[in-house]
Design a protein around this motif. Structure first.
Motif, PDB file in Angstrom:
ATOM      1  N   LYS A   1       0.699  -0.892  -0.286  1.00  0.00           N
ATOM      2  CA  LYS A   1      -0.016   0.385  -0.498  1.00  0.00           C
ATOM      3  C   LYS A   1       0.776   1.218   0.266  1.00  0.00           C
ATOM      4  O   LYS A   1       1.833   1.047   0.508  1.00  0.00           O
ATOM      5  N   ILE A   2       0.281   2.308  -0.473  1.00  0.00           N
ATOM      6  CA  ILE A   2       1.184   3.512  -0.927  1.00  0.00           C
ATOM      7  C   ILE A   2       0.695   4.385   0.795  1.00  0.00           C
ATOM      8  O   ILE A   2      -0.219   4.194   1.382  1.00  0.00           O
ATOM      9  N   SER A   3       1.817   4.221   1.295  1.00  0.00           N
ATOM     10  CA  SER A   3       1.952   4.663   2.668  1.00  0.00           C
ATOM     11  C   SER A   3       1.598   6.334   3.448  1.00  0.00           C
ATOM     12  O   SER A   3       1.923   6.375   2.318  1.00  0.00           O
ATOM     13  N   LYS A   4       1.854   6.962   4.143  1.00  0.00           N
ATOM     14  CA  LYS A   4       1.729   8.308   4.171  1.00  0.00           C
ATOM     15  C   LYS A   4       2.707   9.712   3.443  1.00  0.00           C
ATOM     16  O   LYS A   4       2.820   9.979   3.576  1.00  0.00           O
ATOM     17  N   TYR A   5       4.060   7.893   4.279  1.00  0.00           N
ATOM     18  CA  TYR A   5       4.924   9.412   3.674  1.00  0.00           C
ATOM     19  C   TYR A   5       5.896   8.788   1.557  1.00  0.00           C
ATOM     20  O   TYR A   5       5.816  10.106   1.755  1.00  0.00           O
ATOM     21  N   LEU A   6       5.008   7.524   2.248  1.00  0.00           N
ATOM     22  CA  LEU A   6       5.586   7.746  -0.282  1.00  0.00           C
ATOM     23  C   LEU A   6       4.724   8.778  -0.468  1.00  0.00           C
ATOM     24  O   LEU A   6       4.902   9.320  -1.452  1.00  0.00           O
ATOM     25  N   TYR A   7       3.586   8.853   0.148  1.00  0.00           N
ATOM     26  CA  TYR A   7       2.204   9.424  -0.847  1.00  0.00           C
ATOM     27  C   TYR A   7       2.500  10.891  -0.197  1.00  0.00           C
ATOM     28  O   TYR A   7       2.160  11.802  -1.580  1.00  0.00           O
ATOM     29  N   MET A   8       3.535  11.296   0.573  1.00  0.00           N
ATOM     30  CA  MET A   8       3.474  12.624   1.124  1.00  0.00           C
ATOM     31  C   MET A   8       5.173  13.509  -0.165  1.00  0.00           C
ATOM     32  O   MET A   8       5.334  14.268  -0.998  1.00  0.00           O
ATOM     33  N   GLN A   9       5.690  12.006   0.039  1.00  0.00           N
ATOM     34  CA  GLN A   9       7.136  12.338  -1.797  1.00  0.00           C
ATOM     35  C   GLN A   9       6.611  12.400  -2.569  1.00  0.00           C
ATOM     36  O   GLN A   9       7.253  13.366  -3.490  1.00  0.00           O
ATOM     37  N   LEU A  10       5.466  11.619  -2.599  1.00  0.00           N
ATOM     38  CA  LEU A  10       4.941  11.458  -4.499  1.00  0.00           C
ATOM     39  C   LEU A  10       4.448  12.811  -4.897  1.00  0.00           C
ATOM     40  O   LEU A  10       3.889  13.431  -5.770  1.00  0.00           O
ATOM     41  N   ASN A  11       3.722  13.685  -3.686  1.00  0.00           N
ATOM     42  CA  ASN A  11       3.083  14.338  -3.784  1.00  0.00           C
ATOM     43  C   ASN A  11       4.275  15.857  -4.261  1.00  0.00           C
ATOM     44  O   ASN A  11       3.910  16.675  -4.804  1.00  0.00           O
ATOM     45  N   ALA A  12       5.197  15.795  -2.876  1.00  0.00           N
ATOM     46  CA  ALA A  12       5.636  17.281  -2.943  1.00  0.00           C
ATOM     47  C   ALA A  12       7.007  17.097  -4.409  1.00  0.00           C
ATOM     48  O   ALA A  12       7.684  17.864  -5.255  1.00  0.00           O
ATOM     49  N   THR A  13       7.148  15.557  -4.846  1.00  0.00           N
ATOM     50  CA  THR A  13       7.355  15.264  -5.964  1.00  0.00           C
ATOM     51  C   THR A  13       6.719  15.204  -7.652  1.00  0.00           C
ATOM     52  O   THR A  13       7.381  14.719  -8.832  1.00  0.00           O
ATOM     53  N   ARG A  14       5.662  15.501  -7.112  1.00  0.00           N
ATOM     54  CA  ARG A  14       3.910  15.510  -8.502  1.00  0.00           C
ATOM     55  C   ARG A  14       4.616  15.486 -10.005  1.00  0.00           C
ATOM     56  O   ARG A  14       3.684  14.557 -10.688  1.00  0.00           O
ATOM     57  N   ALA A  15       5.479  16.663  -9.944  1.00  0.00           N
ATOM     58  CA  ALA A  15       5.555  17.191 -11.996  1.00  0.00           C
ATOM     59  C   ALA A  15       6.278  15.976 -12.021  1.00  0.00           C
ATOM     60  O   ALA A  15       6.284  15.888 -13.584  1.00  0.00           O
ATOM     61  N   ASP A  16       7.442  15.550 -11.257  1.00  0.00           N
ATOM     62  CA  ASP A  16       9.292  15.039 -11.931  1.00  0.00           C
ATOM     63  C   ASP A  16       8.241  13.577 -11.922  1.00  0.00           C
ATOM     64  O   ASP A  16       7.998  12.568 -12.945  1.00  0.00           O
ATOM     65  N   VAL A  17       7.349  12.578 -11.260  1.00  0.00           N
ATOM     66  CA  VAL A  17       6.739  11.731 -11.352  1.00  0.00           C
ATOM     67  C   VAL A  17       5.408  11.779 -12.743  1.00  0.00           C
ATOM     68  O   VAL A  17       5.686  10.355 -12.801  1.00  0.00           O
ATOM     69  N   LEU A  18       4.619  12.731 -12.518  1.00  0.00           N
ATOM     70  CA  LEU A  18       3.723  12.849 -13.849  1.00  0.00           C
ATOM     71  C   LEU A  18       4.991  12.424 -15.042  1.00  0.00           C
ATOM     72  O   LEU A  18       4.535  12.335 -16.302  1.00  0.00           O
ATOM     73  N   ALA A  19       5.780  13.211 -15.358  1.00  0.00           N
ATOM     74  CA  ALA A  19       6.863  13.198 -16.496  1.00  0.00           C
ATOM     75  C   ALA A  19       8.059  11.997 -16.915  1.00  0.00           C
ATOM     76  O   ALA A  19       8.320  12.162 -17.652  1.00  0.00           O
ATOM     77  N   ASP A  20       7.911  11.209 -15.356  1.00  0.00           N
ATOM     78  CA  ASP A  20       9.014   9.976 -16.318  1.00  0.00           C
ATOM     79  C   ASP A  20       7.739   8.868 -16.029  1.00  0.00           C
ATOM     80  O   ASP A  20       7.076   8.460 -15.523  1.00  0.00           O
ATOM     81  N   LYS A  21       7.854   8.371 -17.106  1.00  0.00           N
ATOM     82  CA  LYS A  21       7.532   7.034 -17.850  1.00  0.00           C
ATOM     83  C   LYS A  21       7.206   6.172 -17.041  1.00  0.00           C
ATOM     84  O   LYS A  21       6.393   5.198 -16.306  1.00  0.00           O
ATOM     85  N   GLY A  22       8.440   5.573 -15.882  1.00  0.00           N
ATOM     86  CA  GLY A  22       8.698   4.021 -15.183  1.00  0.00           C
ATOM     87  C   GLY A  22       7.472   4.589 -13.827  1.00  0.00           C
ATOM     88  O   GLY A  22       7.058   3.657 -13.351  1.00  0.00           O
ATOM     89  N   LEU A  23       8.134   6.206 -13.640  1.00  0.00           N
ATOM     90  CA  LEU A  23       7.578   6.359 -12.088  1.00  0.00           C
ATOM     91  C   LEU A  23       5.550   6.227 -12.562  1.00  0.00           C
ATOM     92  O   LEU A  23       4.457   5.512 -11.711  1.00  0.00           O
ATOM     93  N   SER A  24       5.236   6.993 -13.250  1.00  0.00           N
ATOM     94  CA  SER A  24       4.537   6.765 -14.194  1.00  0.00           C
ATOM     95  C   SER A  24       3.577   5.252 -13.949  1.00  0.00           C
ATOM     96  O   SER A  24       1.685   5.473 -13.997  1.00  0.00           O
ATOM     97  N   GLU A  25       3.857   4.623 -14.617  1.00  0.00           N
ATOM     98  CA  GLU A  25       3.089   3.658 -14.576  1.00  0.00           C
ATOM     99  C   GLU A  25       3.408   2.797 -13.277  1.00  0.00           C
ATOM    100  O   GLU A  25       2.112   2.125 -13.332  1.00  0.00           O
TER     101      GLU A  25
END
Length: 261
Positions: free
Chosen positions: A136-160
């Motif tokens: 499960k996406i934990s609170k910590y991981l969720y916070m980090q994903l949101n903090a780097t949202r633009a980078d995650v959306l731009a990366d194919k592997g992370l987006s998958e």
């Protein structure tokens, strides 16, 4: 396999050890109690499970660190050279040049080879199963994903992994990282050579090159572990060990411990 920027995992393992004088004796030191603390509860549980199976502090550290690589940080780790970024230090913060030659797998294997008690595969399998069966996406991981949202959306592997219909997946969503599970399976069965000189290494070097990076397969194949003496401090009669410089984690942990003491 997509290149995912990794950071060194934050892992604190507390084992009840004898004082410095007692450690000079050649026999093994066995204690009836121990604790494992990581920044992911599932990984702490895995570390404690290893201790209950008869493993020692090194065994528990390896299993917990690989687990953290699944749920938060990746299994790469790395380093850098003094003049790598020239006059643009921002390059070390993100992007393909922020990735150093991945040293974590080799380091964990070396520690296990020198001091581990239970089979290597037994330490890697829990992380492999977690990646395959889902976490499960934990609170910590969720916070980090949101903090780097633009980078995650731009990366194919992370987006998958973490994006659905153009939006970050929600807290508590179950993630299956089967590519990482395959990588861990290869490492479990073949040791670090699968990472540095096998299919995983070839794919990693290829992805880095396509992204404009400078790490080559030869760099991976040439990587060697350097063993350093850990920092050490006595707290309430117990010896607390931590990573030495250039890592600041060990020194910071010891400073806080001494202040509290």
């Amino acid at each position: 396999m997509s290149l995912v920027r990794t950071t060194l995992t934050a892992l604190f393992l507390v084992a009840f050890l004898q004082n410095a004088a007692a450690q000079k004796r050649p026999q093994s030191i066995v204690k009836p109690r121990g604790a494992v603390a990581t920044d992911g509860g599932r990984c702490s549980v895995i570390g404690m499970s290893v201790l209950r199976q008869g493993g020692n502090a090194i065994d528990a550290s390896v299993a917990a660190a690989l687990c953290l690589g699944v749920v938060s940080s990746g299994i790469g780790g790395g380093a850098f050279t003094v003049d790598m970024y020239g006059s643009n230090p921002d390059l070390k913060k993100k992007g393909v040049l922020s990735a150093g030659v991945a040293g974590e797998v080799a380091g964990l294997f070396t520690a296990w080879k020198q001091h581990g008690k239970i089979p290597w595969k037994q330490l890697v399998t829990p992380a492999e199963k977690l990646a395959e069966e889902g976490f499960k996406i934990s609170k910590y991981l969720y916070m980090q994903l949101n903090a780097t949202r633009a980078d995650v959306l731009a990366d194919k592997g992370l987006s998958e992994l973490f994006v659905s219909n153009g939006q970050l997946k929600k807290l508590g969503t179950i993630i299956h990282n089967r590519k990482l599970a395959f990588t861990l399976k290869q490492i479990a069965e073949n040791g670090p050579k699968a990472f540095y000189n096998g299919t995983v290494g070839v794919n990693l070097a290829s992805d880095i090159s396509k992204a404009g990076g400078i790490i080559t397969l030869k760099d991976l194949q040439s990587y060697r572990v350097k063993v350093r003496k850990p920092l050490s401090v006595n707290i309430l009669g117990y010896e607390l060990l931590g990573m030495p410089p250039p890592s600041s984690g060990g020194a910071a942990m010891m400073l806080v411990s001494l202040i509290l003491y």
